[in-house]
Write a protein that holds these residues in place. Structure first.
Motif, PDB file in Angstrom:
ATOM      1  N   GLU A 227       0.833  -1.213   0.000  1.00  0.00           N
ATOM      2  CA  GLU A 227       0.000   0.000   0.000  1.00  0.00           C
ATOM      3  C   GLU A 227       0.864   1.258   0.000  1.00  0.00           C
ATOM      4  OE1 GLU A 227      -3.331   2.429  -0.001  1.00  0.00           O
ATOM      5  OE2 GLU A 227      -3.270   0.258  -0.288  1.00  0.00           O
ATOM      6  N   ALA A 228       1.922   1.261   0.812  1.00  0.00           N
ATOM      7  CA  ALA A 228       2.826   2.419   0.859  1.00  0.00           C
ATOM      8  C   ALA A 228       3.504   2.632  -0.496  1.00  0.00           C
ATOM      9  CB  ALA A 228       3.867   2.228   1.959  1.00  0.00           C
ATOM     10  N   ALA A 229       3.929   1.549  -1.133  1.00  0.00           N
ATOM     11  CA  ALA A 229       4.573   1.662  -2.445  1.00  0.00           C
ATOM     12  C   ALA A 229       3.622   2.280  -3.461  1.00  0.00           C
ATOM     13  CB  ALA A 229       5.043   0.285  -2.923  1.00  0.00           C
TER      14      ALA A 229
ATOM     15  N   ILE B 262      -1.506   4.301   6.994  1.00  0.00           N
ATOM     16  CA  ILE B 262      -1.488   3.031   6.256  1.00  0.00           C
ATOM     17  C   ILE B 262      -1.501   1.867   7.237  1.00  0.00           C
ATOM     18  CG2 ILE B 262      -0.094   1.564   4.733  1.00  0.00           C
ATOM     19  CD1 ILE B 262       0.848   4.109   3.344  1.00  0.00           C
ATOM     20  N   HIS B 263      -0.699   1.961   8.284  1.00  0.00           N
ATOM     21  CA  HIS B 263      -0.636   0.909   9.301  1.00  0.00           C
ATOM     22  C   HIS B 263      -2.024   0.669   9.885  1.00  0.00           C
ATOM     23  CE1 HIS B 263       0.055  -0.866  13.265  1.00  0.00           C
ATOM     24  NE2 HIS B 263       1.160  -1.379  12.743  1.00  0.00           N
ATOM     25  N   ASP B 264      -2.714   1.744  10.270  1.00  0.00           N
ATOM     26  CA  ASP B 264      -4.043   1.620  10.881  1.00  0.00           C
ATOM     27  C   ASP B 264      -5.065   1.046   9.900  1.00  0.00           C
ATOM     28  OD1 ASP B 264      -2.899   2.671  13.149  1.00  0.00           O
ATOM     29  OD2 ASP B 264      -3.726   4.685  12.858  1.00  0.00           O
ATOM     30  N   ASN B 265      -4.984   1.459   8.629  1.00  0.00           N
ATOM     31  CA  ASN B 265      -5.921   0.932   7.622  1.00  0.00           C
ATOM     32  C   ASN B 265      -5.762  -0.582   7.448  1.00  0.00           C
ATOM     33  OD1 ASN B 265      -7.041   3.426   7.130  1.00  0.00           O
ATOM     34  ND2 ASN B 265      -5.805   3.831   5.323  1.00  0.00           N
ATOM     35  N   ILE B 266      -4.523  -1.049   7.427  1.00  0.00           N
ATOM     36  CA  ILE B 266      -4.285  -2.490   7.267  1.00  0.00           C
ATOM     37  C   ILE B 266      -4.756  -3.237   8.516  1.00  0.00           C
ATOM     38  CG2 ILE B 266      -2.517  -4.269   6.942  1.00  0.00           C
ATOM     39  CD1 ILE B 266      -3.136  -2.544   4.424  1.00  0.00           C
TER      40      ILE B 266
END
Length: 199
Positions: free
Chosen positions: A56-58, A176-180
């Motif tokens: 996702e970050a990429a 992103i961490h929280d979404n995953i």
């Protein structure tokens, strides 16, 4: 008369109890595996989450690269063409050309500073390495289920691989961490590959 400090503590306890649902969202959970199967499964879930985070970050950084790169390219091209046209006609370039050249310089500086392309590549590489660890863990879990007991050295090798990935992987944005994490709260786990595609 009751002690004011004790009353404040009691009031805070009541507030905590009334917001218990909110606290449950933020609570930390610790997994203590009773055996190697559960340990490998926990590592597998962690590797899936990490791969998804870095993937996702990429993707986000790749979008950022285009979001800054394309306007920078367009503005630089317009400025270059306008300056070249002004020089060939021996006229002083208009004020808007100067303003656009400042904007082009700012966009180029931002693009260099943010390094969206480099950051995207680092996250993509981390995602690929986590995918490799997922395959290793899946193979190890299958071997365990078929009756092959993994040695302590084999488990230690897997742990060392995962530790190395954690050390070298770039940091993921909290959003992103929280979404995953939210995505994995409602994850359904299946034991057969066909279960990934059927309801």
């Amino acid at each position: 008369m009751a002690d004011p400090a004790l009353m404040r503590i009691g009031l805070n306890i009541v507030r905590l109890q009334s917001t218990r649902g909110l606290l449950m969202v933020n609570e930390k959970r610790v997994f203590t595996p009773p055996g190697t199967d559960e340990l490998l499964t926990g590592w597998l879930i962690h590797s899936h989450k990490a791969r998804d985070r870095h993937d996702e970050a990429a993707r986000r950084y790749a979008k950022g690269q285009y979001a800054l790169g394309i306007p920078s390219l367009i503005v630089s091209t317009v400025v270059g063409t306008s300056v070249f046209a002004a020089l060939s006609s021996k006229e002083v370039p208009p004020l808007w050309v100067g303003l656009l050249s400042i904007l082009a310089a700012v966009l180029a500086a931002l693009q260099t500073f943010m390094d969206f392309g480099g950051r995207s590549d680092k996250h993509r590489n981390a995602a690929v390495k986590y995918k490799s660890s997922i395959r290793l863990l899946e193979e190890s879990i299958v071997r365990q289920k078929q009756g092959t007991v993994l040695t302590k050295d084999e488990v230690a090798t897997i742990r060392t691989t995962l530790d190395s990935l954690e050390e070298t992987a770039p940091v993921v944005m909290p959003k992103i961490h929280d979404n995953i994490e939210k995505r994995y709260q409602h994850m359904k786990y299946v034991s057969e590959a066909i279960g990934l595609y059927s309801k």
